[in-house]
Design an enzyme around this catalytic site. Structure first.
Site, PDB file in Angstrom:
ATOM      1  N   GLU A 228       0.889  -1.178   0.000  1.00 51.16           N
ATOM      2  CA  GLU A 228       0.000   0.000   0.000  1.00 51.16           C
ATOM      3  C   GLU A 228       0.915   1.212   0.000  1.00 51.16           C
ATOM      4  OE1 GLU A 228      -3.124  -0.028  -0.190  1.00 51.16           O
ATOM      5  OE2 GLU A 228      -3.941  -1.814   0.756  1.00 51.16           O
ATOM      6  N   CYS A 262      -2.324   9.030   2.532  1.00 47.50           N
ATOM      7  CA  CYS A 262      -2.111   8.505   1.177  1.00 47.50           C
ATOM      8  C   CYS A 262      -3.300   8.826   0.288  1.00 47.50           C
ATOM      9  CB  CYS A 262      -1.857   7.011   1.239  1.00 47.50           C
ATOM     10  SG  CYS A 262      -3.152   6.124   2.102  1.00 47.50           S
TER      11      CYS A 262
HETATM   12  P1  NAP Z   1       8.245   5.172   4.521  1.00 51.16           P
HETATM   13  O1  NAP Z   1       9.388   6.059   4.742  1.00 51.16           O
HETATM   14  O2  NAP Z   1       8.237   4.315   3.324  1.00 51.16           O
HETATM   15  O3  NAP Z   1       8.130   4.263   5.828  1.00 51.16           O
HETATM   16  C1  NAP Z   1       7.119   3.286   5.972  1.00 51.16           C
HETATM   17  C2  NAP Z   1       7.697   2.095   6.702  1.00 51.16           C
HETATM   18  O4  NAP Z   1       8.648   1.450   5.848  1.00 51.16           O
HETATM   19  C3  NAP Z   1       8.463   2.459   7.962  1.00 51.16           C
HETATM   20  O5  NAP Z   1       8.265   1.439   8.915  1.00 51.16           O
HETATM   21  C4  NAP Z   1       9.907   2.505   7.497  1.00 51.16           C
HETATM   22  O6  NAP Z   1      10.817   2.267   8.528  1.00 51.16           O
HETATM   23  C5  NAP Z   1       9.918   1.382   6.488  1.00 51.16           C
HETATM   24  N1  NAP Z   1      10.910   1.517   5.437  1.00 51.16           N
HETATM   25  C6  NAP Z   1      11.301   2.661   4.806  1.00 51.16           C
HETATM   26  N2  NAP Z   1      12.208   2.371   3.850  1.00 51.16           N
HETATM   27  C7  NAP Z   1      12.398   1.030   3.879  1.00 51.16           C
HETATM   28  C8  NAP Z   1      13.231   0.132   3.133  1.00 51.16           C
HETATM   29  N3  NAP Z   1      14.025   0.555   2.156  1.00 51.16           N
HETATM   30  N4  NAP Z   1      13.184  -1.175   3.441  1.00 51.16           N
HETATM   31  C9  NAP Z   1      12.370  -1.619   4.411  1.00 51.16           C
HETATM   32  N5  NAP Z   1      11.560  -0.827   5.158  1.00 51.16           N
HETATM   33  C10 NAP Z   1      11.573   0.490   4.885  1.00 51.16           C
HETATM   34  O7  NAP Z   1       6.876   5.953   4.516  1.00 51.16           O
HETATM   35  P2  NAP Z   1       6.362   7.006   5.580  1.00 51.16           P
HETATM   36  O8  NAP Z   1       7.069   8.278   5.347  1.00 51.16           O
HETATM   37  O9  NAP Z   1       6.385   6.413   6.943  1.00 51.16           O
HETATM   38  O10 NAP Z   1       4.822   7.105   5.139  1.00 51.16           O
HETATM   39  C11 NAP Z   1       4.400   7.932   4.146  1.00 51.16           C
HETATM   40  C12 NAP Z   1       4.158   7.177   2.859  1.00 51.16           C
HETATM   41  O11 NAP Z   1       3.251   6.103   3.087  1.00 51.16           O
HETATM   42  C13 NAP Z   1       3.496   8.058   1.839  1.00 51.16           C
HETATM   43  O12 NAP Z   1       4.029   7.803   0.581  1.00 51.16           O
HETATM   44  C14 NAP Z   1       2.046   7.615   1.913  1.00 51.16           C
HETATM   45  O13 NAP Z   1       1.290   7.905   0.770  1.00 51.16           O
HETATM   46  C15 NAP Z   1       2.192   6.160   2.156  1.00 51.16           C
HETATM   47  N6  NAP Z   1       0.955   5.605   2.708  1.00 51.16           N
HETATM   48  C16 NAP Z   1       0.227   4.744   1.946  1.00 51.16           C
HETATM   49  C17 NAP Z   1      -0.965   4.238   2.433  1.00 51.16           C
HETATM   50  C18 NAP Z   1      -1.799   3.291   1.621  1.00 51.16           C
HETATM   51  O14 NAP Z   1      -2.680   2.657   2.192  1.00 51.16           O
HETATM   52  N7  NAP Z   1      -1.592   3.166   0.323  1.00 51.16           N
HETATM   53  C19 NAP Z   1      -1.402   4.616   3.696  1.00 51.16           C
HETATM   54  C20 NAP Z   1      -0.620   5.501   4.435  1.00 51.16           C
HETATM   55  C21 NAP Z   1       0.571   5.979   3.930  1.00 51.16           C
HETATM   56  P3  NAP Z   1      11.622   3.478   9.239  1.00 51.16           P
HETATM   57  O15 NAP Z   1      10.609   4.381   9.842  1.00 51.16           O
HETATM   58  O16 NAP Z   1      12.450   2.766  10.236  1.00 51.16           O
HETATM   59  O17 NAP Z   1      12.388   4.136   8.155  1.00 51.16           O
END
Ligand code: NAP
Length: 467
Positions: A228, A262
Site C-alpha cells: 500500500e 495517502c
Molecule cells: P516510509 O518512509 O516508506 O516508511 C514506511 C515504513 O517502511 C516504515 O516502517 C519505514 O521504517 C519502512 N521503510 C522505509 N524504507 C524502507 C526500506 N528501504 N526497506 C524496508 N523498510 C523500509 O513511509 P512514511 O514516510 O512512513 O509514510 C508515508 C508514505 O506512506 C506516503 O508515501 C504515503 O502515501 C504512504 N501511505 C500509503 C498508504 C496506503 O494505504 N496506500 C497509507 C498511508 C501511507 P523506518 O521508519 O524505520 O524508516
C-alpha cells in the site's frame, strides 16, 4: 541503537527506546514461529474473540491512545481519538464477519465432497508508516489474526510508543505469547527478516521507495506481499457539481491528518467554467484553517510529523515555483527548521515539476484547469499513482464515465475518499498492489486451498495428465 519519540510540535524528545539486538530479534522470530501452528489450530471463534476484545480496549482507551498519537506524530487530538475509534470498528467488523470470510466454501458434486479452504500462511511481517499509527497496523492485524496468522510489526521508527502500545493491546486482549509482537528495528533489518524461512509473507504501507525494496527482497525469496504505497489522487470538479460542498470537501480532503494521508486529495482538476470560483473558494478555505497546538480541540492543522518532512515539502514547493508554478498561498514554514507548514495552494504547474509528478505529503493543494471531461480524465490519469480519486458531478452520464475511466483503486463520486472495513482498499501502478480490508483483504494472507475428496463408489481414477 535507540529509537526516539519526538513531539513534532515542540521538537522535544519524549522518550527513547533501545532497538532489538540480533539475539532479541531471533528470540522474537522463534517465538512467532512456535506460536503459528498453535494459533492456526485455535478455533476461529476464539481468535475472533481476541480481536473483539482489542476493539473493546481501543474504545475504552481511545482518549489516552489518541493523546499518544498526537504527541508522537502531531495529528490533531480529535482526529487521533477518531482514529482509535475507527480501529475499534474494524476489530468489531472482523470479529463478527471474519469467521465466515475464512470458512470453508463447499463446491459439491455427485462424486466428491469438495471445498475451498482459507488456511493461514503463518508468520506475516507488517512494515507500517507513522501517519495513521494505529489504523494502519490494526487494519492488518484484525483480519490477519482472525484468519489464524501470527503477526510481527515493524512500525515506523518515529512512533515507538504507539508500536509498543499495539503489542500491549493484543497481550491485554488475551493473544497468546508470540501471536503478535512488535519489533523495534530499523528499516535496515527488514530484508533479513524477510529472508528468514520462518516468515511467510509481508505487508507494507509506506512510500514507493520502501515498496520497491520490500517487493524486491520478498520477490527474491518468493514470498507474497501486499504493498500500500503513495498516492497523488485526483479531485475532479465538473460544472454541474454542488460547488460549495465540493470546495468545503476539497479543503477537508486535502488537509486531513495535516495533509499526510495517502488518500488525501492532492490534485484538484477543475473544469474551466468553474475554475475561478473553485480556486478562490479553495484558497480562502485553506487560508482560514486554524493552525496550532494539535492537543487543542479547535485546531484544524497541526505540525507535520517531523521538521525533516516539512523541509522536504518546502523544497518540493519552492522547486515547483522555480519551474513556473504560481503560489496562491502558504509555501514556507512558520519558523525555519520547524515541522510547522501552512496550508498552501499552487496552480499553473508545469508537467515536470514535483507538484505535478510527485506525491505532496502535507497540506499542499495543486489546482489544474481542464477544458472538458476528456481533459479532466486525461489529467487525472497522467500520474504514476492510482489510489483513491474523488469526482464531483450531478450528471449521471458524467458520473459513470468518471467512475469507470479514472484509473485508481477507489473512486468516490460527490464525496471524499475514506477507507471502510467493508470495502477493499488499495492501489494500482506505483500506489502498490493487493488489497486490504473487506473479505478480499482478509484472504490476501491465506492459502486458498482446493480440497476434493472422492466419495462416489464408481468411476476410474483421473488420468492426472492435465493441469
Ligand atoms: P516510509 O518512509 O516508506 O516508511 C514506511 C515504513 O517502511 C516504515 O516502517 C519505514 O521504517 C519502512 N521503510 C522505509 N524504507 C524502507 C526500506 N528501504 N526497506 C524496508 N523498510 C523500509 O513511509 P512514511 O514516510 O512512513 O509514510 C508515508 C508514505 O506512506 C506516503 O508515501 C504515503 O502515501 C504512504 N501511505 C500509503 C498508504 C496506503 O494505504 N496506500 C497509507 C498511508 C501511507 P523506518 O521508519 O524505520 O524508516
Amino acid at each position: 541503537m535507540t529509537m526516539k519519540s519526538v513531539n513534532p510540535a515542540t521538537g522535544e524528545t519524549i522518550a527513547e527506546f533501545p532497538t532489538l539486538t540480533p539475539a532479541e530479534l531471533e528470540t522474537r522470530l522463534a517465538r512467532a514461529a512456535a506460536a503459528a501452528p498453535r494459533w492456526r489450530r485455535t478455533p476461529v471463534m476464539e481468535r475472533a474473540a481476541v480481536i473483539r476484545r482489542v476493539g473493546e480496549l481501543l474504545d475504552q482507551d481511545k482518549e489516552r491512545i489518541g493523546r499518544m498519537m498526537t504527541l508522537e506524530m502531531g495529528k490533531p487530538l480529535k482526529a487521533a481519538i477518531e482514529e482509535a475509534a475507527k480501529c475499534a470498528t474494524a476489530c468489531r467488523y472482523y470479529a463478527e464477519h471474519g469467521p465466515a470470510i475464512v470458512a470453508d466454501h463447499p463446491v459439491d458434486d455427485a462424486d466428491h465432497r469438495s471445498f475451498i479452504a482459507y488456511d493461514p500462511l503463518g508468520v506475516v511481517l507488517a512494515v507500517m508508516p507513522w501517519n495513521f499509527p494505529f489504523w494502519q497496523a490494526i487494519r492488518f492485524i484484525a483480519p490477519a489474526i482472525v484468519a489464524g496468522n501470527v503477526g510481527l510489526l515493524k512500525h515506523a521508527s518515529n512512533v515507538p510508543q504507539c508500536a509498543l502500545e499495539i503489542e500491549d493491546l493484543l497481550r491485554r486482549a488475551g493473544a497468546p505469547a508470540g501471536v503478535f509482537q512488535t519489533l523495534l528495528v530499523g528499516s535496515d533489518a527488514v530484508a533479513g527478516i524477510l529472508a528468514d524461512r520462518r516468515v511467510a509473507a509481508a505487508t507494507l504501507t509506506g512510500s514507493e521507495g520502501a515498496g520497491s525494496s520490500i517487493g524486491a527482497a520478498a520477490g527474491k525469496h518468493l514470498k507474497p506481499t501486499v504493498l500500500e504505497l503513495g498516492g497523488s489522487d485526483a479531485f475532479v470538479v465538473m460544472p454541474s457539481a454542488d460547488l460549495d460542498r465540493a470546495i468545503e470537501t476539497a479543503v477537508k480532503a486535502r488537509v486531513i491528518n495535516n495533509g499526510q494521508s495517502c488518500i488525501a486529495a492532492k490534485r484538484f482538476i477543475v473544469h474551466r467554467d468553474v475554475a475561478e470560483r473553485f480556486t478562490s473558494g479553495f484558497v480562502a478555505g485553506m487560508q482560514a484553517l486554524k493552525m496550532g497546538d494539535p492537543m487543542s480541540p479547535d485546531t484544524q492543522l497541526g505540525p507535520l510529523a517531523s521538521a525533516k518532512l516539512a523541509g522536504e515539502l518546502e523544497k518540493q514547493v519552492s522547486d515547483s515555483v522555480a519551474m513556473g508554478a504560481r503560489l496562491l498561498c502558504g509555501g514556507r514554514r512558520r519558523e525555519p527548521d520547524s515541522a510547522w507548514f501552512p496550508a498552501t495552494v499552487l496552480t499553473d504547474i508545469p508537467t515536470g515539476a514535483p507538484a505535478y509528478k510527485d506525491e505532496m505529503f502535507g497540506p499542499v493543494g495543486c489546482v489544474f484547469v481542464a477544458n472538458d471531461l476528456d481533459d479532466a480524465v486525461r489529467i487525472a490519469n497522467d500520474t504514476r499513482f492510482g489510489l483513491g480519486a474523488s469526482a464531483w458531478s450531478t450528471d449521471a452520464a458524467e458520473q459513470e464515465r468518471l467512475a469507470r475511466e479514472i484509473d485508481a483503486g477507489t473512486v468516490f463520486i460527490n464525496d471524499m475518499v475514506v477507507s471502510d472495513p467493508r470495502f477493499p482498499f488499495g492501489g494500482i501502478k506505483a500506489s502498490g498492489y493487493g488489497r486490504e480490508l473487506s473479505d478480499l483483504g482478509m484472504r490476501e494472507f491465506t492459502n486458498i486451498k482446493t480440497v476434493r475428496i472422492r466419495t462416489g463408489a464408481s468411476g476410474a481414477s483421473h488420468s492426472g495428465n492435465t493441469e
